[in-house]
Design a protein around this motif. Structure first.
Motif, mmCIF file in Angstrom:
data_model
loop_
_atom_site.group_PDB
_atom_site.id
_atom_site.type_symbol
_atom_site.label_atom_id
_atom_site.label_comp_id
_atom_site.label_asym_id
_atom_site.label_seq_id
_atom_site.Cartn_x
_atom_site.Cartn_y
_atom_site.Cartn_z
ATOM 1 N N ILE A 295 0.837 -1.187 0.174
ATOM 2 C CA ILE A 295 0.175 0.003 -0.077
ATOM 3 C C ILE A 295 0.975 1.274 -0.092
ATOM 4 C CG2 ILE A 295 -1.809 1.172 1.434
ATOM 5 C CD1 ILE A 295 -2.895 -1.627 2.139
ATOM 6 N N ASN B 116 3.058 10.609 -2.845
ATOM 7 C CA ASN B 116 4.056 11.600 -2.697
ATOM 8 C C ASN B 116 5.321 11.183 -3.755
ATOM 9 O OD1 ASN B 116 4.592 9.720 -0.565
ATOM 10 N ND2 ASN B 116 5.929 11.307 0.436
ATOM 11 N N LYS C 252 -1.793 -1.991 -3.918
ATOM 12 C CA LYS C 252 -3.059 -0.817 -3.961
ATOM 13 C C LYS C 252 -2.390 0.682 -3.799
ATOM 14 C CE LYS C 252 -5.084 1.849 -1.633
ATOM 15 N NZ LYS C 252 -5.359 2.998 -2.598
ATOM 16 N N ALA D 127 -1.859 4.715 -4.304
ATOM 17 C CA ALA D 127 -2.765 5.867 -3.788
ATOM 18 C C ALA D 127 -3.718 6.391 -4.943
ATOM 19 C CB ALA D 127 -2.035 7.214 -3.207
ATOM 20 N N ASN D 128 -4.991 6.432 -4.792
ATOM 21 C CA ASN D 128 -5.998 6.588 -5.784
ATOM 22 C C ASN D 128 -5.305 8.198 -6.233
ATOM 23 O OD1 ASN D 128 -7.566 5.221 -6.999
ATOM 24 N ND2 ASN D 128 -9.348 5.481 -5.252
ATOM 25 N N SER E 221 -10.248 3.008 -3.564
ATOM 26 C CA SER E 221 -9.853 3.858 -2.525
ATOM 27 C C SER E 221 -9.313 3.220 -1.296
ATOM 28 C CB SER E 221 -11.508 4.769 -1.949
ATOM 29 O OG SER E 221 -11.799 3.508 -1.114
ATOM 30 N N GLY E 222 -8.683 3.645 -0.589
ATOM 31 C CA GLY E 222 -8.026 3.075 0.718
ATOM 32 C C GLY E 222 -9.065 2.583 1.709
ATOM 33 N N GLN F 57 -8.965 -1.309 2.825
ATOM 34 C CA GLN F 57 -9.080 -1.942 4.001
ATOM 35 C C GLN F 57 -9.357 -3.524 3.818
ATOM 36 O OE1 GLN F 57 -9.014 -0.359 7.003
ATOM 37 N NE2 GLN F 57 -9.791 -2.164 7.734
ATOM 38 N N THR G 222 3.235 2.665 3.410
ATOM 39 C CA THR G 222 3.950 3.922 3.614
ATOM 40 C C THR G 222 2.642 4.858 3.478
ATOM 41 O OG1 THR G 222 5.844 3.289 2.851
ATOM 42 C CG2 THR G 222 5.343 5.685 2.734
ATOM 43 N N GLY G 223 2.519 5.798 4.669
ATOM 44 C CA GLY G 223 1.454 6.757 4.435
ATOM 45 C C GLY G 223 1.195 7.313 5.720
ATOM 46 N N SER G 224 0.142 7.768 6.120
ATOM 47 C CA SER G 224 -0.014 8.689 7.539
ATOM 48 C C SER G 224 0.003 7.922 8.741
ATOM 49 C CB SER G 224 -1.455 9.294 7.440
ATOM 50 O OG SER G 224 -2.659 8.517 7.352
ATOM 51 N N VAL H 29 -3.728 6.114 9.450
ATOM 52 C CA VAL H 29 -4.156 5.009 8.717
ATOM 53 C C VAL H 29 -3.084 3.815 9.036
ATOM 54 C CG1 VAL H 29 -3.946 3.907 6.156
ATOM 55 C CG2 VAL H 29 -4.998 6.188 6.836
ATOM 56 N N ILE I 128 -4.218 -0.084 10.076
ATOM 57 C CA ILE I 128 -3.583 -1.441 9.331
ATOM 58 C C ILE I 128 -3.080 -2.289 10.128
ATOM 59 C CG2 ILE I 128 -1.704 -1.977 7.752
ATOM 60 C CD1 ILE I 128 -2.698 0.393 5.900
ATOM 61 N N MET J 261 5.879 5.894 8.305
ATOM 62 C CA MET J 261 4.816 6.971 8.458
ATOM 63 C C MET J 261 5.293 7.999 8.372
ATOM 64 S SD MET J 261 2.311 4.429 10.801
ATOM 65 C CE MET J 261 3.875 3.863 11.619
ATOM 66 N N GLU K 275 2.698 16.312 11.608
ATOM 67 C CA GLU K 275 3.293 16.336 10.135
ATOM 68 C C GLU K 275 2.410 17.148 9.396
ATOM 69 O OE1 GLU K 275 3.230 12.844 7.598
ATOM 70 O OE2 GLU K 275 5.261 13.295 7.301
ATOM 71 N N PHE L 152 3.195 18.052 5.946
ATOM 72 C CA PHE L 152 3.243 17.424 4.715
ATOM 73 C C PHE L 152 2.911 18.784 3.630
ATOM 74 C CE2 PHE L 152 3.159 13.551 2.006
ATOM 75 C CZ PHE L 152 4.171 12.737 2.642
HETATM 76 P P1 NDP Z 1 -2.948 7.983 3.735
HETATM 77 O O1 NDP Z 1 -2.347 7.501 4.928
HETATM 78 O O2 NDP Z 1 -4.470 7.973 3.809
HETATM 79 O O3 NDP Z 1 -2.824 6.921 2.319
HETATM 80 C C1 NDP Z 1 -1.695 6.219 2.258
HETATM 81 C C2 NDP Z 1 -2.011 4.999 1.375
HETATM 82 O O4 NDP Z 1 -3.017 4.143 2.350
HETATM 83 C C3 NDP Z 1 -3.180 5.307 0.089
HETATM 84 O O5 NDP Z 1 -2.481 4.258 -0.856
HETATM 85 C C4 NDP Z 1 -4.371 5.162 0.723
HETATM 86 O O6 NDP Z 1 -5.252 4.902 -0.316
HETATM 87 C C5 NDP Z 1 -3.998 4.149 1.383
HETATM 88 N N1 NDP Z 1 -5.182 3.781 2.678
HETATM 89 C C6 NDP Z 1 -5.866 4.670 3.204
HETATM 90 N N2 NDP Z 1 -6.689 4.211 4.189
HETATM 91 C C7 NDP Z 1 -6.657 2.952 4.184
HETATM 92 C C8 NDP Z 1 -7.052 2.027 4.882
HETATM 93 N N3 NDP Z 1 -8.237 1.980 5.642
HETATM 94 N N4 NDP Z 1 -6.722 0.624 4.596
HETATM 95 C C9 NDP Z 1 -5.522 0.353 3.841
HETATM 96 N N5 NDP Z 1 -5.335 1.378 2.981
HETATM 97 C C10 NDP Z 1 -5.683 2.559 3.079
HETATM 98 O O7 NDP Z 1 -2.322 9.243 3.415
HETATM 99 P P2 NDP Z 1 -2.860 10.429 2.346
HETATM 100 O O8 NDP Z 1 -2.534 10.200 1.181
HETATM 101 O O9 NDP Z 1 -4.418 10.718 2.750
HETATM 102 O O10 NDP Z 1 -2.149 11.532 2.944
HETATM 103 C C11 NDP Z 1 -2.498 12.090 4.380
HETATM 104 C C12 NDP Z 1 -1.263 12.646 5.239
HETATM 105 O O11 NDP Z 1 -0.459 11.427 5.264
HETATM 106 C C13 NDP Z 1 -0.341 13.507 4.528
HETATM 107 O O12 NDP Z 1 -0.771 14.836 4.592
HETATM 108 C C14 NDP Z 1 0.865 13.202 5.295
HETATM 109 O O13 NDP Z 1 0.944 13.613 6.541
HETATM 110 C C15 NDP Z 1 0.873 11.804 5.310
HETATM 111 N N6 NDP Z 1 1.607 10.991 4.409
HETATM 112 C C16 NDP Z 1 2.689 10.451 4.827
HETATM 113 C C17 NDP Z 1 3.675 9.817 3.809
HETATM 114 C C18 NDP Z 1 4.961 9.394 3.828
HETATM 115 O O14 NDP Z 1 5.831 9.246 2.894
HETATM 116 N N7 NDP Z 1 5.322 9.149 5.104
HETATM 117 C C19 NDP Z 1 3.062 9.437 2.457
HETATM 118 C C20 NDP Z 1 1.779 10.016 2.340
HETATM 119 C C21 NDP Z 1 1.001 10.662 3.203
HETATM 120 P P3 NDP Z 1 -5.896 6.344 -1.098
HETATM 121 O O15 NDP Z 1 -5.138 7.340 -1.025
HETATM 122 O O16 NDP Z 1 -6.026 5.730 -2.258
HETATM 123 O O17 NDP Z 1 -7.092 6.443 -0.334
#
Ligand code: NDP
Length: 481
Positions: A144, A148, A171, A173-174, A203-204, A209, A223-225, A228, A232, A247, A379, A381
């Motif tokens: 996932i 960025n 999966k 990012a959308n 969508s995530g 999910q 990798t993400g927030s 989330v 997970i 994260m 953070e 971002f």
């Molecule tokens: P998210 O954590 O929401 O998204 C990261 C990935 O997880 C995407 O592919 C997203 O899918 C997916 N996702 C979201 N919800 C779920 C879930 N319940 N189960 C499984 N997968 C899921 O980050 P965002 O893109 O919304 O960004 C929000 C904030 O997150 C940013 O402002 C930043 O602070 C942080 N971030 C940090 C990153 C890093 O490199 N550490 C990278 C990106 C974000 P989809 O986007 O399709 O919904």
């Protein structure tokens, strides 16, 4: 024409579609992308399991050739695919091309790793018994990835997953599906079992999910927030699925009284505003020694004001738009929050109007900020950085470490003693000396501490820990007859 998902080896339309718009110019439709259904996800997971067993039995050189081909194609198409990436994500073209090239290097690095999977052996404590320790694939891996670094982050997960013999269900990012389809097209045409690699755009909260809740998945790399990521991890524990998460962070660059100031300003500007500040390694806290504070701030603000913001595909720009309107609104809310907390906005932090409608803002710098403020704890971002004034090296180190995160940190100093002490005492997974906090290599471990990371490190040989499971074999050969 709608771009499709790769389900059990077939390119299929989904249950719905999304439009993907260029954040530099929202009248530019990058494409329309299928959204996978839950039944498609189930079908592709089932196929992935059998394909994985087949792939694991491919010879080492056959696997190596697959990874090498993917890497070489990415590098040779860096111009074209970098343009597509910048068009949908909004980073300047030079960064988009660089990202694709780097993604290629992940594949060529792990192509070589296919041939370097060497285990351990030992004598048993029991006479006549030998021990052989080797790594086996973990199985079906869910990947996932965020928007960025849509191609690089996915590649530093996909390449080791394939190298160590796993199947992948990806999966992306959308917000950045076009880059995901482009990479999938390159992978799908290789000499791999049908269904070994799946693309499930959606969508995530829906398909993501479901994916992380699946008992067929053996390991999840995310990798993400932070919120989330925590969700997970909670889903993963239900099935005792292995997890690896990278994260957010709140990375600090400490500028000491003996720093080369021009270097410090260059590092701070690049670290804070590269990728429009949308990097997990961004230098968002600039911790500056009182002795050089005013001179540093003057040069920093002048540098930030000189950054040319514009359409990601135009040659003369240094910073593109932020990824979406939602992100832009969040960023502007953080600007207001910073001011209400008592920080002084020295420049930028405002929406910019351009000839084309996009999500532009000027690079913003807060001064007179305190480390307890939310702008220095959360953070953002965003293309926003805060200066925190300190009176000594010891205070700087304490402020660097006063965070829930711990991905990267850096120090700018000419003192070997301070840089050595910092390297050993900064509580982050990556430490830099006279270098930006952003920008890492592919052949060494990457990851952080605290809320920044969970589970084994990514990249380099360290990735083997996550993408494999260890088997210890005991052999009693007996006496020769
Ligand atoms: P998210 O954590 O929401 O998204 C990261 C990935 O997880 C995407 O592919 C997203 O899918 C997916 N996702 C979201 N919800 C779920 C879930 N319940 N189960 C499984 N997968 C899921 O980050 P965002 O893109 O919304 O960004 C929000 C904030 O997150 C940013 O402002 C930043 O602070 C942080 N971030 C940090 C990153 C890093 O490199 N550490 C990278 C990106 C974000 P989809 O986007 O399709 O919904």
């Amino acid at each position: 024409m709608t771009k499709l998902n790769l389900i059990a080896g077939e390119w299929l339309a989904g249950e719905s579609e999304i439009e993907n718009l260029n954040p530099s110019d929202v009248t530019d439709l990058v494409g329309i992308f299928a959204q996978a259904s839950h039944s498609q996800l189930q079908a592709t997971l089932a196929k992935a399991r059998s394909a994985q067993a087949e792939w694991a039995n491919f010879g080492l050189e056959r696997k190596q050739a697959v990874l090498m081909n993917i890497g070489n194609e990415l590098m040779s198409r860096a111009e074209e695919l970098g343009r597509l990436l910048s068009r949908e994500e909004g980073k300047p073209l030079v960064e988009g091309k660089g990202e694709i090239y780097r993604a290629g290097q992940f594949f060529t690095y792990y192509a070589a790793e296919c041939l370097r999977q060497i285990g351990e052996n030992a004598d048993s404590v029991r006479d006549g018994v030998e021990i052989d320790v080797r790594r086996e694939p973990v199985g079906v891996v869910a990947i996932i990835s965020p928007w960025n670094f849509p191609t690089a982050t996915a590649s530093w997960k996909i390449a080791p997953a394939l190298c160590y013999g796993n199947a992948v269900v990806w999966k992306p990012a959308n917000s950045t599906p076009a880059s995901a389809v482009a990479l999938t097209e390159i992978i799908e045409k290789q000499d791999i079992p049908t269904g070994l690699f799946s693309l499930v755009m959606g969508s995530g909260s829906s398909i993501g999910q479901r994916l992380v809740e699946s008992p067929i998945v053996n390991a999840i790399s995310f990798t993400g927030s932070v919120p989330v990521g925590k969700g997970i991890a909670a889903a993963a524990i239900e099935n005792l699925t292995k997890v690896q998460m990278e994260m957010g962070s709140k990375n600090a660059l400490a500028v000491m009284d003996d720093a080369d100031l021009d270097l410090a300003v260059t590092l701070a500007l690049g670290g804070a505003f590269g990728g429009t500040g949308q990097k997990c390694t961004a230098s968002s806290r600039l911790i500056v020694h009182d002795f050089v504070h005013d001179a540093f701030v003057e040069k920093l603000v002048a540098g930030a004001k000189a950054i040319k913001v514009g359409h990601a595909l135009h040659d003369d720009i240094q910073m593109g738009p932020v990824v979406s309107n939602e992100q832009l609104q969040e960023n502007l809310a953080y600007v207001d929050l910073g001011k209400s907390e008592g920080a002084e906005l020295a420049c930028g932090g405002a929406r910019l109007e351009m000839p084309h409608e996009g999500f532009y803002m000027s690079p913003g710098i807060f001064v007179n900020s305190g480390n307890e403020m939310r702008i220095n704890r959360e953070e953002m971002f965003a293309p926003l950085a805060s200066v925190i004034r300190v009176g000594s090296y010891d205070e700087a180190l304490a402020v660097v470490n006063d965070t829930n995160f711990g991905l990267t940190s850096g120090i700018v100093t000419q003192s070997l003693a301070r840089s050595t002490h910092f390297r050993r005492n900064a509580r982050t997974g990556v430490v830099t000396v006279n270098l930006p906090t952003a920008g890492t290599d592919y052949h060494v471990p990457f990851g952080g501490r605290g809320d920044s990371s969970y589970g084994p490190r990514e990249q380099g040989k360290a990735a083997a820990e996550f993408y494999t499971t260890v088997k210890t074999a005991y052999i009693s050969a007996g006496a020769p007859k």
